[in-house]
Motif scaffolding. Structure first.
Motif, PDB file in Angstrom:
ATOM      1  N   VAL A  45       8.791 -33.711  16.600  1.00 11.74           N
ATOM      2  CA  VAL A  45       8.159 -32.815  17.570  1.00 11.74           C
ATOM      3  C   VAL A  45       6.696 -33.227  17.697  1.00 11.74           C
ATOM      4  O   VAL A  45       5.969 -33.261  16.706  1.00 11.74           O
ATOM      5  N   ILE A  46       6.294 -33.559  18.921  1.00  6.55           N
ATOM      6  CA  ILE A  46       4.921 -33.975  19.196  1.00  6.55           C
ATOM      7  C   ILE A  46       4.261 -32.867  20.021  1.00  6.55           C
ATOM      8  O   ILE A  46       4.716 -32.549  21.124  1.00  6.55           O
ATOM      9  N   ARG A  47       3.204 -32.295  19.463  1.00  3.13           N
ATOM     10  CA  ARG A  47       2.523 -31.167  20.109  1.00  3.13           C
ATOM     11  C   ARG A  47       1.181 -31.605  20.682  1.00  3.13           C
ATOM     12  O   ARG A  47       0.412 -32.281  20.007  1.00  3.13           O
ATOM     13  N   THR A  48       0.939 -31.208  21.916  1.00  3.43           N
ATOM     14  CA  THR A  48      -0.365 -31.387  22.541  1.00  3.43           C
ATOM     15  C   THR A  48      -0.735 -30.036  23.160  1.00  3.43           C
ATOM     16  O   THR A  48       0.109 -29.126  23.222  1.00  3.43           O
ATOM     17  N   PRO A  49      -1.955 -29.881  23.654  1.00  2.00           N
ATOM     18  CA  PRO A  49      -2.308 -28.615  24.307  1.00  2.00           C
ATOM     19  C   PRO A  49      -1.478 -28.325  25.556  1.00  2.00           C
ATOM     20  O   PRO A  49      -1.313 -27.165  25.930  1.00  2.00           O
ATOM     21  N   GLU A  50      -0.912 -29.360  26.181  1.00  2.00           N
ATOM     22  CA  GLU A  50      -0.156 -29.181  27.423  1.00  2.00           C
ATOM     23  C   GLU A  50       1.356 -29.155  27.248  1.00  2.00           C
ATOM     24  O   GLU A  50       2.070 -28.658  28.120  1.00  2.00           O
ATOM     25  N   GLY A  84       4.076 -21.159  23.437  1.00  2.00           N
ATOM     26  CA  GLY A  84       2.877 -20.821  24.199  1.00  2.00           C
ATOM     27  C   GLY A  84       3.092 -21.116  25.673  1.00  2.00           C
ATOM     28  O   GLY A  84       4.201 -21.002  26.189  1.00  2.00           O
ATOM     29  N   ASP A  85       2.038 -21.566  26.350  1.00  2.00           N
ATOM     30  CA  ASP A  85       2.152 -21.859  27.780  1.00  2.00           C
ATOM     31  C   ASP A  85       2.396 -23.343  28.047  1.00  2.00           C
ATOM     32  O   ASP A  85       2.177 -23.840  29.140  1.00  2.00           O
TER      33      ASP A  85
END
Length: 91
Positions: A45-50, A84-85
């Protein structure tokens, strides 16, 4: 390992609070039209703000296989934090 794709299972609703959801994982390599039950690995799982990008792999079965379409395999995806969004993407 073989790469796999996923999609959100019918009936699932993604919200900002989503941390677990049912997905359908489909093995890309030839597998004689069988699902990947018991061979789906925990995804990266790769998380970024977007976005949250999920990369699934499947343990390859030994031997040669024909190439009809493989059926999807149900899998319960657990995210490390609420969605989140952000967009949920197939890696």
């Amino acid at each position: 390992m073989n790469i796999a794709t996923f999609r959100v299972a019918p009936g699932e609703t993604l919200t900002a609070e989503t941390t677990e959801l049912d997905v359908l994982v489909t093995e890309v390599e030839c597998n004689s039209g069988e699902d990947a039950r018991g061979r789906v690995q925990e995804p990266a799982v790769i998380r970024t703000p977007e976005s949250v990008t999920v990369i699934f792999t499947v343990v390859a079965r030994p031997g040669g296989h024909t190439c009809p379409s493989n059926p999807p395999t149900p899998f319960r995806l657990v995210l490390p934090e609420p969605l989140g969004d952000r967009m949920l993407l197939d890696g």
